[in-house]
Design an enzyme around this catalytic site. Structure first.
Site: not given
Length: 663
Positions: A194-195, A275-277
């Site tokens: 995800d990073r 919410m990173r996406a």
């Protein structure tokens, strides 16, 4: 000298080229993960990116690349005066080797000088060198867990902390994270996955003309690197100028409410976590507009951003194939297209809602059979023919009990069996061999205390010498080689049983993925055994082989055990520190050939004689049970569990554990 080869000659890598350039335009996009088969110029493309990045202004003499306009107030080489003059240098690309030590990554603190002199003698690591540049990890999926944890911390906080027994050093560490990997060698931890802001899939072209052109240009570069670079210098300079222009335009790009709603709706429709996406998509779409020379984000920018930012965030477990349903993406974007006003109808049509036509209910998949056939007889043909059953789907995986190797090992870091590792709880102390990495403070003080008068101690400080230092010994967990030996004979061919067996093996594979194990798969049926999958870190490859596994024929149990023993022998030469756990999945029957039962028993005793840990998953079902799997476990020197007992929440398994402890 950097070759422009991947940006001008490699075909079929448009997404890779675009993803790297977008990060050059806007480093806040968050880096790139490049997935692809071997030999597709992944590393070459990444290394060529540095020649397109603008130069970096740094404080002269600062080992941590502080910006002279706004230096880090906590820089170990500081303090630096803000607004002072600086020098410029090319942006760096720092490579993190898979086998790097923790000190090489974060830096090393001289513990002896810190204790004896009270000074922070710090040697910066790779995180410091990568600050304001690129940190590149080739084969990032093979990176050890403790290094992954350090990368996650640095990426989240934008700083690196080095702690050694109360002495700490902090420095800024903001970098563009770029990784390459071959999925056949295993997947990444979800946290690290995800990073990465963007991900791209790379595959070699199947067009002969394109492959010929790649080979021609590669040979031309090998013959005359300087001449090749000179021929493409103008095009590379044009790309560099376009990157600079896009960077200058980026602050002027407008991300309207309509585009933001499309981004939010797309992330919701594909059920991505967190919410990173959404943030990455917004930054990517803005960078795409700037790269195209526009000041407004269009729907096409949002669509391209979704294709780059969402596929790797869609995976729920290692068996899910990465990717994005482009029809669903187009439908979502079209539904939320328009001006900046929300949908006034409020009809509930949204991502995952009732806005589109429901798909027809196809009912359960038809596997070509009506009622489940009875168990195949033992006189069926060895391979193929009427005795072979077509593959059946695996049952849903479940959480399994923890299977581990007895004793204490020294293998690669993981989460299965006890081992002496660099990380974990402290169990003792010893004299260091080479550089001191983990100080045992109490043991060091005890070693130095008796000599203080002889060393002329007069103040409050402790006089410490090199011979006093003690290295902490720690106990953690290691990853093992979990070798599955699966019975695919006719006695296992009943569809309900084989579906349950595949579900159990799939559950164990998922457990192996979570515990950082290598896995291998040996199957036996008919008259022989075969290595369906040599030992690998790719559990999804093992799952794919398991899914397509047919059944039928006799039960050459001895052949399966001997084949597994041979696999372990070869693997010990390649990776001697990694201990093995053999999981035999069978009902215990042995047929075919002269004295099949006696031959299987002799093969099993080889494992017991060498102390190889083993577990037999008893697949026998029905009211009448022969207990052959338990006998096999006894010959192996291991334990036997039923399919029900394998479940972590199994009542029968808990009762059996209590009885075993009482005995």
């Amino acid at each position: 000298m950097t070759t422009p080869f991947p940006f001008t000659a490699v075909v079929g890598q448009d997404d890779l080229r675009l993803a790297l350039l977008l990060n050059a335009v806007s480093p806040s996009v968050g880096g790139v993960l490049v997935r692809g088969e071997k030999g597709t110029a992944k590393s070459t493309a990444v290394r060529a990116l540095t020649s397109l990045l603008p130069k970096v202004a740094v404080v002269p003499g600062c080992r941590f690349s502080c910006d002279p306009a706004s230096p880090d107030p906590g820089c170990p080489d500081g303090p630096h005066e803000g607004g002072g003059g600086g020098t410029s240098r090319p942006a760096r690309m720092v490579e993190l080797p898979v086998g790097a030590s923790e000190d090489r990554l974060v830096g090393a603190l001289d513990i002896e000088r810190a204790l004896a002199e009270g000074v922070k003698a710090f040697e910066p690591g790779l995180l410091a060198a990568a600050h304001r540049g690129i940190l590149y990890v080739d084969e990032v999926n093979l990176l050890h867990d403790h290094l992954v944890d350090l990368l996650l911390d640095a990426a989240a906080m934008g700083a690196s902390y080095v702690e050694r027994e109360g002495v700490s050093v902090r420095h800024a560490a903001r970098f563009l994270l770029v990784g390459t990997m071959n999925p056949e060698e295993g997947e990444l931890r979800p946290q690290l996955l995800d990073r990465f802001g963007l991900t791209v899939e790379v595959a070699a072209s199947r067009e002969p003309d394109q492959r010929v052109e790649v080979v021609r240009r590669r040979l031309a570069y090998d013959d005359d690197p300087a001449g090749f670079a000179a021929r493409w210098a103008d095009e590379e300079a044009a790309v560099r100028q376009r990157v600079v222009a896009a960077r200058e335009l980026l602050p002027s790009v407008r991300l309207g409410d309509a585009a933001l709603r499309q981004i939010a709706a797309t992330c919701a429709a594909f059920e991505v976590d967190g919410m990173r996406a959404d943030i990455v998509m917004a930054r990517t779409a803005t960078a795409l507009a700037a790269w195209a020379g526009r000041t407004d984000v269009l729907a096409e920018d949002v669509r391209q951003a979704a294709l780059l930012a969402l596929p790797h965030r869609r995976r729920r477990n290692p068996f899910d194939a990465p990717g994005l349903d482009e029809d669903k993406l187009d439908q979502t974007l079209e539904e939320f297209a328009g001006d900046d006003d929300p949908d006034p109808d409020g009809d509930g049509g949204g991502p995952g809602g009732g806005g589109g036509q429901p798909e027809p209910d196809e009912g359960p998949a038809d596997d070509g059979a009506g009622a489940a056939p009875p168990e195949a007889g033992e006189g069926e043909p060895a391979l193929g023919g009427a005795g072979e059953q077509s593959p059946v789907r695996a049952a849903e995986p479940f959480r399994t009990k923890v299977l581990s190797v007895p004793g204490i090992g020294e293998g690669a870091a993981g989460r299965r069996s006890r081992a002496r590792t660099e990380h974990g709880r402290t169990t003792g102390a010893r004299r260091p061999e080479g550089a001191l990495t983990k100080l045992h403070l109490a043991a060091t003080v005890r070693a130095a205390a008796p000599h203080q008068r002889a060393r002329g101690r007069s103040g409050r400080g402790l006089v410490v010498r090199r011979d006093d230092l003690r290295q902490a010994t720690r106990e953690g967990r290691e990853g093992n080689l979990v070798l599955f030996v699966v019975d695919a004979s006719g006695s296992m061919a009943a569809r309900q049983r084989m579906s349950a067996v595949k579900g159990a093996v799939l559950s164990l594979l998922l457990d192996a993925y979570q515990r950082r194990d290598k896995v291998g798969l040996v199957t036996f049926r008919g008259s022989a055994a075969e290595v369906a999958l040599p030992p690998t870190s790719s559990v999804d490859a093992a799952a794919a082989r398991l899914e397509s596994l047919p059944t039928g024929g006799r039960t050459p149990l001895a052949a399966g055990l001997l084949k597994a023993h041979d696999v372990l022998r070869v693997e010990r030469l390649r990776d001697p520190a990694r201990r093995a756990l053999v999981v035999v999945v069978t009902d215990g029957r042995a047929t075919g050939g002269p004295e099949p039962v006696a031959l299987a028993a002799r093969a099993a005793r080889l494992f017991a004689a060498e102390g190889i840990a083993s577990v037999v998953v008893d697949c026998e079902s029905g009211p009448v049970r022969l207990g052959l799997a338990g006998q096999l476990a006894g010959e192996l020197g291991g334990t036997a569990v039923t399919l029900d007992e394998l479940r972590a929440d199994s009542i029968a398994g808990l009762v059996k554990d209590v009885q075993r402890r009482a005995a």
